[in-house]
Design a protein around this motif. Structure first.
Motif, PDB file in Angstrom:
ATOM      1  N   SER A  83       0.871  -1.169   0.000  1.00 43.02           N
ATOM      2  CA  SER A  83       0.000   0.000   0.000  1.00 43.02           C
ATOM      3  C   SER A  83       0.909   1.220   0.000  1.00 43.02           C
ATOM      4  N   ASN A 143      -6.956   1.442 -10.954  1.00 45.47           N
ATOM      5  CA  ASN A 143      -7.961   0.961 -10.005  1.00 45.47           C
ATOM      6  C   ASN A 143      -7.409   0.842  -8.588  1.00 45.47           C
ATOM      7  N   ARG A 144      -6.249   1.484  -8.334  1.00 45.97           N
ATOM      8  CA  ARG A 144      -5.605   1.515  -7.017  1.00 45.97           C
ATOM      9  C   ARG A 144      -5.354   0.099  -6.468  1.00 45.97           C
ATOM     10  N   CYS A 145      -4.854  -0.773  -7.350  1.00 49.26           N
ATOM     11  CA  CYS A 145      -4.587  -2.154  -6.928  1.00 49.26           C
ATOM     12  C   CYS A 145      -3.144  -2.350  -6.475  1.00 49.26           C
ATOM     13  N   SER A 189      -0.031  -1.730  -7.766  1.00 45.82           N
ATOM     14  CA  SER A 189       1.015  -2.314  -8.604  1.00 45.82           C
ATOM     15  C   SER A 189       1.835  -1.244  -9.321  1.00 45.82           C
ATOM     16  N   THR A 215      -1.869   3.278  -9.947  1.00 48.11           N
ATOM     17  CA  THR A 215      -2.605   2.245 -10.664  1.00 48.11           C
ATOM     18  C   THR A 215      -4.028   2.746 -10.898  1.00 48.11           C
ATOM     19  N   ASP A 227      -0.270   5.872  -5.194  1.00 48.77           N
ATOM     20  CA  ASP A 227      -0.624   4.673  -5.958  1.00 48.77           C
ATOM     21  C   ASP A 227      -1.187   5.166  -7.292  1.00 48.77           C
TER      22      ASP A 227
END
Length: 88
Positions: free
Chosen positions: A4, A29-31, A33, A27, A25
């Motif tokens: 996170s 979709n805030r996953c 990565s 990403t 973050d």
């Protein structure tokens, strides 16, 4: 280990004795990565950019195995203060 932005921020702040850390973050979709980080640390004093990035990469070596994209900006406290002054 769950990645996170907060986890990375705390680790960078602790291990690099950073006075300021921002982690985003990026990403879609805030996953967790893809991340963008800004690290301000006195440990960067006198070091060229590549050595600074290596310090960050070493700090996050285990985490980077699970991150697909990682963008970093590394500043000394003096550089950080100057950049804040330019914004005003």
């Amino acid at each position: 280990m769950e990645l996170s932005a907060e986890y990375l921020r705390e680790k960078l702040q602790r291990d690099l004795e950073a006075e300021h850390v921002e982690v985003e973050d990026t990403t879609p979709n805030r996953c967790a990565s893809s991340f963008r980080v800004l690290v301000v640390s006195a440990k960067f004093e006198g070091k060229p950019l590549l050595q600074r990035h290596r310090l960050v990469n070493t700090c996050l070596a285990e985490e980077l195995l699970h991150i697909h994209a990682f963008e970093q900006k590394t500043l000394t406290p003096e550089q950080w203060a100057l950049s804040l002054g330019q914004e005003n």
